[in-house]
Design a protein around this motif. Structure first.
Motif, PDB file in Angstrom:
ATOM      1  N   ALA A  61       9.332  42.196   8.054  1.00  0.00           N
ATOM      2  CA  ALA A  61      11.427  41.716   7.178  1.00  0.00           C
ATOM      3  C   ALA A  61      12.585  40.789   7.902  1.00  0.00           C
ATOM      4  O   ALA A  61      12.683  41.127   7.816  1.00  0.00           O
ATOM      5  CB  ALA A  61      11.310  42.732   6.605  1.00  0.00           C
ATOM      6  N   LEU A  62      12.360  41.398   9.707  1.00  0.00           N
ATOM      7  CA  LEU A  62      12.850  40.957  10.325  1.00  0.00           C
ATOM      8  C   LEU A  62      12.312  40.295  11.541  1.00  0.00           C
ATOM      9  O   LEU A  62      12.261  40.235  12.520  1.00  0.00           O
ATOM     10  CB  LEU A  62      13.749  41.900  11.136  1.00  0.00           C
ATOM     11  CG  LEU A  62      14.888  41.776  11.807  1.00  0.00           C
ATOM     12  CD1 LEU A  62      15.838  41.690  11.453  1.00  0.00           C
ATOM     13  CD2 LEU A  62      15.053  43.391  12.447  1.00  0.00           C
ATOM     14  N   PRO A  63      12.090  38.950  10.950  1.00  0.00           N
ATOM     15  CA  PRO A  63      11.636  37.533  11.382  1.00  0.00           C
ATOM     16  C   PRO A  63      13.159  36.815  12.709  1.00  0.00           C
ATOM     17  O   PRO A  63      13.680  36.903  12.300  1.00  0.00           O
ATOM     18  CB  PRO A  63      10.938  36.259  10.701  1.00  0.00           C
ATOM     19  CG  PRO A  63      11.281  37.197   9.312  1.00  0.00           C
ATOM     20  CD  PRO A  63      12.323  38.267   9.021  1.00  0.00           C
ATOM     21  N   VAL A  64      12.916  37.522  14.025  1.00  0.00           N
ATOM     22  CA  VAL A  64      13.370  36.672  14.297  1.00  0.00           C
ATOM     23  C   VAL A  64      13.722  35.260  15.851  1.00  0.00           C
ATOM     24  O   VAL A  64      12.042  35.157  15.584  1.00  0.00           O
ATOM     25  CB  VAL A  64      14.640  37.593  15.610  1.00  0.00           C
ATOM     26  CG1 VAL A  64      15.342  39.004  14.086  1.00  0.00           C
ATOM     27  CG2 VAL A  64      14.235  38.393  16.131  1.00  0.00           C
ATOM     28  N   THR A  65      14.457  34.867  16.388  1.00  0.00           N
ATOM     29  CA  THR A  65      14.116  34.146  18.063  1.00  0.00           C
ATOM     30  C   THR A  65      14.222  34.649  19.103  1.00  0.00           C
ATOM     31  O   THR A  65      15.421  35.445  18.916  1.00  0.00           O
ATOM     32  CB  THR A  65      14.238  33.000  17.683  1.00  0.00           C
ATOM     33  OG1 THR A  65      15.940  32.710  17.485  1.00  0.00           O
ATOM     34  CG2 THR A  65      14.172  31.979  16.831  1.00  0.00           C
ATOM     35  N   ALA A  66      13.396  34.815  19.693  1.00  0.00           N
ATOM     36  CA  ALA A  66      13.336  35.713  21.186  1.00  0.00           C
ATOM     37  C   ALA A  66      12.435  34.764  22.827  1.00  0.00           C
ATOM     38  O   ALA A  66      11.260  33.865  22.466  1.00  0.00           O
ATOM     39  CB  ALA A  66      13.187  37.249  20.809  1.00  0.00           C
ATOM     40  N   GLY A  67      13.479  34.293  23.313  1.00  0.00           N
ATOM     41  CA  GLY A  67      12.754  32.949  24.585  1.00  0.00           C
ATOM     42  C   GLY A  67      12.454  32.143  23.330  1.00  0.00           C
ATOM     43  O   GLY A  67      11.122  30.705  24.017  1.00  0.00           O
ATOM     44  N   VAL A  95      16.718  36.491  26.849  1.00  0.00           N
ATOM     45  CA  VAL A  95      16.176  35.844  26.188  1.00  0.00           C
ATOM     46  C   VAL A  95      16.352  35.447  25.322  1.00  0.00           C
ATOM     47  O   VAL A  95      15.443  34.560  24.663  1.00  0.00           O
ATOM     48  CB  VAL A  95      15.512  37.308  25.544  1.00  0.00           C
ATOM     49  CG1 VAL A  95      14.774  37.601  24.542  1.00  0.00           C
ATOM     50  CG2 VAL A  95      15.016  38.229  26.530  1.00  0.00           C
ATOM     51  N   GLY A  96      17.853  35.676  24.868  1.00  0.00           N
ATOM     52  CA  GLY A  96      18.196  34.515  23.475  1.00  0.00           C
ATOM     53  C   GLY A  96      18.244  35.287  22.513  1.00  0.00           C
ATOM     54  O   GLY A  96      17.755  34.632  21.528  1.00  0.00           O
ATOM     55  N   TYR A  97      17.943  36.349  21.836  1.00  0.00           N
ATOM     56  CA  TYR A  97      18.184  36.769  20.838  1.00  0.00           C
ATOM     57  C   TYR A  97      19.064  35.882  19.660  1.00  0.00           C
ATOM     58  O   TYR A  97      20.240  35.458  20.251  1.00  0.00           O
ATOM     59  CB  TYR A  97      18.284  38.344  20.520  1.00  0.00           C
ATOM     60  CG  TYR A  97      17.344  39.550  21.146  1.00  0.00           C
ATOM     61  CD1 TYR A  97      15.580  39.523  20.379  1.00  0.00           C
ATOM     62  CD2 TYR A  97      17.556  39.892  22.270  1.00  0.00           C
ATOM     63  CE1 TYR A  97      15.255  40.118  20.659  1.00  0.00           C
ATOM     64  CE2 TYR A  97      16.294  41.168  22.635  1.00  0.00           C
ATOM     65  CZ  TYR A  97      15.129  40.875  21.846  1.00  0.00           C
ATOM     66  OH  TYR A  97      14.143  41.263  22.505  1.00  0.00           O
ATOM     67  N   ALA A 114      18.968  34.486  15.304  1.00  0.00           N
ATOM     68  CA  ALA A 114      18.155  34.173  13.969  1.00  0.00           C
ATOM     69  C   ALA A 114      18.678  32.811  13.645  1.00  0.00           C
ATOM     70  O   ALA A 114      18.790  32.577  11.978  1.00  0.00           O
ATOM     71  CB  ALA A 114      19.063  35.127  13.013  1.00  0.00           C
ATOM     72  N   ALA A 115      18.505  32.596  14.160  1.00  0.00           N
ATOM     73  CA  ALA A 115      18.623  30.593  14.093  1.00  0.00           C
ATOM     74  C   ALA A 115      17.417  29.936  13.676  1.00  0.00           C
ATOM     75  O   ALA A 115      16.307  30.642  13.739  1.00  0.00           O
ATOM     76  CB  ALA A 115      18.941  29.453  15.611  1.00  0.00           C
ATOM     77  N   SER A 116      17.785  28.914  12.570  1.00  0.00           N
ATOM     78  CA  SER A 116      17.077  28.675  12.242  1.00  0.00           C
ATOM     79  C   SER A 116      15.949  27.358  12.811  1.00  0.00           C
ATOM     80  O   SER A 116      16.034  26.372  13.638  1.00  0.00           O
ATOM     81  CB  SER A 116      17.231  27.850  10.796  1.00  0.00           C
ATOM     82  OG  SER A 116      16.001  26.574   9.980  1.00  0.00           O
ATOM     83  N   PRO A 117      14.597  28.281  12.818  1.00  0.00           N
ATOM     84  CA  PRO A 117      12.834  27.181  13.764  1.00  0.00           C
ATOM     85  C   PRO A 117      13.114  25.967  12.637  1.00  0.00           C
ATOM     86  O   PRO A 117      12.489  25.098  13.483  1.00  0.00           O
ATOM     87  CB  PRO A 117      12.441  28.198  13.571  1.00  0.00           C
ATOM     88  CG  PRO A 117      12.386  29.007  12.521  1.00  0.00           C
ATOM     89  CD  PRO A 117      13.919  28.925  12.213  1.00  0.00           C
ATOM     90  N   VAL A 118      13.639  25.445  12.077  1.00  0.00           N
ATOM     91  CA  VAL A 118      12.916  23.963  11.397  1.00  0.00           C
ATOM     92  C   VAL A 118      14.757  23.898  10.632  1.00  0.00           C
ATOM     93  O   VAL A 118      15.590  24.687  10.850  1.00  0.00           O
ATOM     94  CB  VAL A 118      12.253  24.038  10.724  1.00  0.00           C
ATOM     95  CG1 VAL A 118      11.537  24.837  10.487  1.00  0.00           C
ATOM     96  CG2 VAL A 118      12.653  25.176   8.997  1.00  0.00           C
ATOM     97  N   ALA A 119      14.516  22.218  10.612  1.00  0.00           N
ATOM     98  CA  ALA A 119      15.918  21.832  10.171  1.00  0.00           C
ATOM     99  C   ALA A 119      16.526  22.304   8.167  1.00  0.00           C
ATOM    100  O   ALA A 119      15.464  22.912   8.093  1.00  0.00           O
ATOM    101  CB  ALA A 119      15.201  19.811   9.593  1.00  0.00           C
TER     102      ALA A 119
END
Length: 509
Positions: free
Chosen positions: A133-139, A341-343, A345-350
């Protein structure tokens, strides 16, 4: 794996495999939070995270998931010792079904693992949080936080090494200021052995939410508070004594509590993406009876109150508990590590495509309304005019992250760009922004299957569980609507145009 979907001659590409992470290393540089606290002679007695290691030498599992299709379980570990979660392992194991988190492992040698919490005196047995439910980015990697939506919680009773009977301790968690409510109690920390209220001072846990137990509370919150049992304290008197503390609504928040168990406690918070910590209170224990000294019992809770009051919502990414009162210098170093860590919610793709991970905006194609976009407002899905001069809030509200369909990987779901864990879903045919609760009904209501635009342009989105109904704007409100029917929003007039949307680049990347 990529799968192409052909709709009436129009091809919509959807990534149906693992989430794509941003470029980055799998291991954080330098000492991690428990290394920092250990070097300051306040060692961690519990360390929980679904996103990363909290000790540089840790190479074990972070959490366990159980899938709905067959009840099988799998542990989710790290990409490397001291690094980040192997989210691809979860994606593979849970493909074409759903998973819940059943255990969050303690990374210390004390094995204070968190298990799904049974019933208590103030609430029924809990469910585990939905694993996806909560995909985010870290590292630089896509990982999963834990998104709590009420009736969800974890507990370890009679934990090893956790403070009891007035011993000093500290704790922090990384949470979110965008997924909160005013229900009791989104807590992480020290609670009773029994799942019951056993009296003042028998809890020592961080609380984060908008519940104001002792008025006044300044601003709208959410606030970091101390749940010391029978009260959420912002000061020794209970109410906030700091009028500048109006809450912290950042997408990622570091919330910290420390307590010497005798005559002192402190509350701090900070933006987990940048900057340092702000002390919200530092002073005597509560003046009410039973809090000085404290009477902690040494169990650990996450997501509920000590008696299993479990009406709260919240987000959890990581947290630790220490033996002894941490120094301010150690707290500051831990905050610096969290920021590193750079938490996000930025998009990992274009952006601007229907590939999962892409951030998009959905523009109406009806001739009357080609500057209108789907946005959320007071939790309702509506259409509004959005232009380059619109406010940042409006642009954020009109931006959505495409996720693999929560009920079917061949379809899509739309996660709020600025409310991680909240999705666009229908209820009684109207669309809302709501937190993902992990139920099969929510998953189906929040899943939409792209087709070629019914008007001959753009894309139309059929409801997964009502396949003859499509996302439609009608009088600036968004519904799933059929082409003709008893409801006003099912009117066949301009139906084809109203259900056809231009998938565009997001107003907020």
């Amino acid at each position: 794996m990529r799968k192409a979907l052909l709709f009436a001659g129009a091809t919509v590409a959807l990534i149906a495999g693992t989430l794509v992470g941003l470029p980055g290393t799998s291991q954080a540089a330098g000492p991690l939070p428990c290394d920092i606290y250990g070097a300051a002679n306040t060692p961690c007695v519990a360390a929980h995270s679904t996103t990363r290691a909290l000790l540089a030498a840790y190479g074990g599992n972070l959490y366990q998931v159980r899938r709905a299709s067959d009840g099988a379980t799998q542990n989710i570990g790290l990409l490397a010792a001291g690094g980040y979660a192997n989210a691809a392992a979860q994606d593979s194991f849970c493909a074409n079904t759903s998973c819940v988190i059943t255990i969050i492992y303690d990374q210390t040698s004390r094995h204070n693992d968190l298990f799904i919490e049974p019933a208590g005196t103030a609430g029924p047995a809990n469910s585990g949080v939905p694993a996806d439910a909560l995909p985010v980015t870290a590292g630089g990697h896509t990982v999963y936080g834990a998104s709590f939506s009420g009736l969800m919680g974890y507990r370890h009773t009679a934990a090893s090494g956790v403070a009891v009977n007035g011993q000093p301790e500290g704790m922090y968690m990384v949470t979110s200021g965008t997924h909160v409510n005013n229900r009791c109690c989104f807590d992480y920390g020290n609670v009773e052995v029994q799942i019951a209220d056993t009296g003042n001072g028998h809890m020592d846990a961080i609380n984060f939410g908008t519940e104001c137990w002792f008025a006044p509370c300044y601003g709208a919150g959410p606030w970091v508070q101390a749940d010391l049992e029978n009260g959420l304290f912002q000061s020794s008197a209970g109410p906030s004594q700091n009028s500048s503390n109006t809450g912290n609504s950042a997408p990622f928040v570091t919330a910290l509590l420390k307590n010497n168990g005798q005559n002192f406690f402190a509350l701090k918070d900070g933006n987990a993406q940048s900057g340092g910590l702000t002390t919200r209170y530092s002073g005597p224990e509560p003046t009410r009876g039973g809090y000085s000294p404290m009477h902690q019992e040494g169990s650990i809770v996450l997501g509920t109150g000590g008696d299993n009051s479990n009406g709260s919502i919240g987000s959890f990414f990581e947290g630790v508990m220490t033996a002894g009162l941490p120094t301010d210098a150690a707290d500051n170093s831990v905050q610096a590590n969290v920021v590193s860590v750079g938490y996000g919610a930025a998009s990992p793709v274009a952006g601007g495509t229907l590939n999962p991970g892409s951030t998009i905006s959905l523009r109406a194609t009806t001739a009357c309304c080609t500057t209108n976009y789907i946005r959320h407002q007071n939790n309702n899905a509506v259409t509004s005019v959005i232009t380059s001069s619109s406010s940042a809030v409006d642009k954020n509200d009109a931006s959505w992250i495409v996720r693999r369909g929560l009920a079917n990987n061949s379809c899509v779901s739309f996660e709020s760009r600025n409310f991680p864990g909240d999705f666009l879903r229908h209820s009684n045919f109207q669309l809302y922004r709501q937190p993902m609760d992990g139920t099969a009904l929510f998953r189906a209501d929040a899943t939409f299957c792209p087709q070629a635009g019914r008007s001959g342009q753009g894309t139309s989105f059929a409801s997964y569980n009502y396949p003859t109904r499509f996302i439609r704007h009608y009088n600036n409100t968004v519904y799933i609507a059929s082409n003709g029917g008893s409801n006003a929003f099912d009117s066949s007039t301009s139906w084809a145009a109203d259900v056809s949307w231009a998938v565009s680049s997001p107003w907020t990347p």
